[in-house]
Design a protein around this motif. Sequence first.
Motif, PDB file in Angstrom:
ATOM      1  N   ILE A  88      -3.104  11.600   4.494  1.00 43.97           N
ATOM      2  CA  ILE A  88      -3.222  12.035   5.890  1.00 43.97           C
ATOM      3  C   ILE A  88      -3.558  10.851   6.778  1.00 43.97           C
ATOM      4  CG2 ILE A  88      -4.623  13.399   7.495  1.00 43.97           C
ATOM      5  CD1 ILE A  88      -4.932  15.459   5.165  1.00 43.97           C
ATOM      6  N   ASN A  89      -4.541  10.090   6.382  1.00 46.52           N
ATOM      7  CA  ASN A  89      -4.952   8.923   7.178  1.00 46.52           C
ATOM      8  C   ASN A  89      -3.853   7.870   7.235  1.00 46.52           C
ATOM      9  OD1 ASN A  89      -7.658   9.493   8.152  1.00 46.52           O
ATOM     10  ND2 ASN A  89      -8.282   9.506   6.014  1.00 46.52           N
ATOM     11  N   LYS A  90      -3.133   7.690   6.156  1.00 51.01           N
ATOM     12  CA  LYS A  90      -2.022   6.734   6.135  1.00 51.01           C
ATOM     13  C   LYS A  90      -0.931   7.168   7.113  1.00 51.01           C
ATOM     14  CE  LYS A  90       1.138   4.435   2.856  1.00 51.01           C
ATOM     15  NZ  LYS A  90       2.435   4.837   3.440  1.00 51.01           N
ATOM     16  N   ASP A  91      -0.564   8.437   7.076  1.00 49.10           N
ATOM     17  CA  ASP A  91       0.462   8.949   7.983  1.00 49.10           C
ATOM     18  C   ASP A  91       0.038   8.801   9.439  1.00 49.10           C
ATOM     19  OD1 ASP A  91       2.154   9.620   5.928  1.00 49.10           O
ATOM     20  OD2 ASP A  91       1.851  11.785   6.078  1.00 49.10           O
ATOM     21  N   LEU A  92      -1.205   9.124   9.718  1.00 48.01           N
ATOM     22  CA  LEU A  92      -1.685   9.034  11.105  1.00 48.01           C
ATOM     23  C   LEU A  92      -1.736   7.590  11.585  1.00 48.01           C
ATOM     24  CD1 LEU A  92      -4.507  11.743  11.083  1.00 48.01           C
ATOM     25  CD2 LEU A  92      -2.209  11.918  12.082  1.00 48.01           C
ATOM     26  N   ALA A  93      -2.147   6.677  10.710  1.00 46.79           N
ATOM     27  CA  ALA A  93      -2.194   5.267  11.095  1.00 46.79           C
ATOM     28  C   ALA A  93      -0.796   4.742  11.398  1.00 46.79           C
ATOM     29  CB  ALA A  93      -2.848   4.444   9.984  1.00 46.79           C
ATOM     30  N   GLU A  94       0.188   5.134  10.596  1.00 44.05           N
ATOM     31  CA  GLU A  94       1.563   4.701  10.861  1.00 44.05           C
ATOM     32  C   GLU A  94       2.090   5.339  12.136  1.00 44.05           C
ATOM     33  OE1 GLU A  94       6.002   4.474   8.779  1.00 44.05           O
ATOM     34  OE2 GLU A  94       4.306   5.317   7.660  1.00 44.05           O
ATOM     35  N   ALA A  95       1.815   6.629  12.318  1.00 42.00           N
ATOM     36  CA  ALA A  95       2.274   7.311  13.530  1.00 42.00           C
ATOM     37  C   ALA A  95       1.718   6.640  14.780  1.00 42.00           C
ATOM     38  CB  ALA A  95       1.870   8.778  13.490  1.00 42.00           C
ATOM     39  N   ALA A  96       0.477   6.179  14.697  1.00 40.76           N
ATOM     40  CA  ALA A  96      -0.164   5.534  15.853  1.00 40.76           C
ATOM     41  C   ALA A  96       0.538   4.236  16.234  1.00 40.76           C
ATOM     42  CB  ALA A  96      -1.638   5.269  15.557  1.00 40.76           C
ATOM     43  N   THR A  97       1.200   3.594  15.283  1.00 44.56           N
ATOM     44  CA  THR A  97       1.936   2.366  15.600  1.00 44.56           C
ATOM     45  C   THR A  97       3.303   2.655  16.198  1.00 44.56           C
ATOM     46  OG1 THR A  97       3.041   2.148  13.442  1.00 44.56           O
ATOM     47  CG2 THR A  97       0.812   1.236  13.645  1.00 44.56           C
ATOM     48  N   LEU A  98       3.772   3.878  16.067  1.00 47.01           N
ATOM     49  CA  LEU A  98       5.118   4.244  16.512  1.00 47.01           C
ATOM     50  C   LEU A  98       5.139   4.976  17.844  1.00 47.01           C
ATOM     51  CD1 LEU A  98       6.457   5.528  13.069  1.00 47.01           C
ATOM     52  CD2 LEU A  98       7.038   3.360  14.165  1.00 47.01           C
ATOM     53  N   LEU A  99       4.069   5.697  18.155  1.00 48.87           N
ATOM     54  CA  LEU A  99       4.041   6.548  19.344  1.00 48.87           C
ATOM     55  C   LEU A  99       3.304   5.877  20.495  1.00 48.87           C
ATOM     56  CD1 LEU A  99       3.234   9.976  17.642  1.00 48.87           C
ATOM     57  CD2 LEU A  99       5.443   9.236  18.558  1.00 48.87           C
TER      58      LEU A  99
END
Length: 492
Positions: free
Chosen positions: A201-212
Motif C-alpha cells: 500500500i505504501n509503495k503504491d501510494l509513494a509511486e502515485a505521489a510522483t505521478l499525480l
Amino acid sequence: MKLKFLTTALVVGMLTTACDKEYLETAPTGSIDAGAAYATTKNAAAAINGIYRAMIVRYLDSQGHFGHPAMMIIVDVLGEDVVIPNTSNTWHLGETRWQAHRSETSVGDQLPYQLYYRLIGNANIAIANIDAAAGAQTERNQIKGEALGLRAFSYFNLVQLFGKRYNAASKPNSQLAVPLVLTPTTEGLPRATVEDVYAQINKDLAEAATLLTTTRSYKSHINLEVIKGFQARVALAQQNWADAAKYAAEARKNYAPMTATQYQDGFSDISNPEWMWGFDHLEDQTEYFGAYHSYISCNFNSTNIRVDPKVINSKLYDQIPTTDVRSKMWVKAPTTTNSVVPTGGVRVPYMTQKFKLPGTPSTSTMGDVPYMRAAEMYLIEAEAQARQGNTAAAASTLFALISQRDPSYKLSTKTGNDLIDEILFHRRVELWGEGFRFTDLKRLNQPLNRNGANLSSAVSVLFDVPAGDNQWEFLIPRREINSNAAIVQNPL
C-alpha cells in the motif's frame, strides 16, 4: 461464461465479456480486450472512469450492498454510533448484529471482498498496460497514478477488515491478511501478511505521489491531495504518527473547513469546498433504492428511511454542546417543526438530519457521496500530534477545525490521554455516517461497547466484543475458499 470468484479471476470486470454487463455500462471498453482498452490514453481514461463507476453499483444482486458507499454505512453500523432504531426494515440488520461479516456465505461478508478485488483487478490491468498507451506522458502519469491510488485504497480497506489490526510494537506483523495480487492473473494466491500488504500500500501510494499533481478534471477522481490523504490514513492505522501528521497537513492545505451554513446543506453536494474526494452522482447514473442516500439520508422517500431512520448514539449526542452546529445534525426530540422526514415517515429520538437531499420528500437519490473531507485530515493531524506529545500543536490544529463548528469552543488546555480522548470524541461526531467507526475501534484496539445508550437489544443483539477478539475479522468468503486452494480461513 462460468466465472471463478474474486481473487482467482481478477480480470473479470469492465474489461471482459458481457456476462458482467452491470459493471460495464459507463465504460465503452466493456467488450474489448485490455490491450485495446489501453491502446490510447483516451481509451484508458474511459476505462479508469469505469473503475470509479464500479465503486458504487450493486453487488451480488443486493439492493442494500451498493459498493463502497454501502461499506461506509456497514462499517459504521458495526460500531456503536450509527444506530438502527427498530426492526421495521431489515436492511443491514445482519451487519449491525455482527452476524453478516462472520458468515462466510452472507452478502455482507462477500461484498467487500468482491468489491475491492474487482477494483484491484481492473487497476492491475491499467498499471500493466498504460505505459505503452499512445498519448501524452502527463496523461499516462495521471492514469497510472489514479490506478495505483485505487489499488492502494482497495487493499487498505481489505487489510483492515479481513486481517488483524496493525501493531507498530510487534513488527513485522506476520498475521495473515489477504492475497496480494499485483498483476492480471487467474491464479489463486495465498494470503499475504498484514506487514506485506501495508508495505505494498505504501509503495503504491509513494509511486502515485510522483505521478499525480493537484490538477484534475473532476473531484470524483484521485489527485495528489487525495493520495496524501490516503497516506495520512494509512500512517494513522500503522501508528506512524509523524507521517500521519505530515501527510494530513499536506493533504488539507488547499481546503478549508466548511461554514456553519454549508454544514447544514445536507452532505450531498460534491461542490462543497471542504470535500476532497467523493462520488459525483450524475443524473444518468441513478441507483434508485440502491444508493447511499436511500439508507443514510433523512428525507428520501424509501421504506427504509420512512420506517427506520438512522439515529445517533444518545450518549455521544448528549455530549455535543448546543452551540455546536453539529448538534443540529440530529434531533433529540423530533417534531414536525424541527425535523425533516419523507411523507409518512416516523420520527424517533436522536434521528439524523445530517444527510439530506433536495426536496421534501425527495424522490431522487442523486446525492453525492463524501469519500474524503478536509475535516478528517485536521483530526488525523491533531491525533498524531497529540500522540507524539506535541500538545500545543495538537490543540491548535483541533481548534482550527472545531472553532468553525462551534463559535464558543475554546482552545483545549488538556494534555496526554485527555487531549487524545477529546480529539477522538470530535472524530466520532464529525465523521458520523461516513464509514470510520468499526475500523477506528479496531486500530485503537478498543472493545465494542454499546451499553447505556439508545440501542435496542432486539435490533443490535450484540453489545460487547473485547478488543482483539476473532470477531473483529471478516471471514474469507466461502466462494473464494472453494475456488482458491491456496487460501485459508480466519479463525471461526
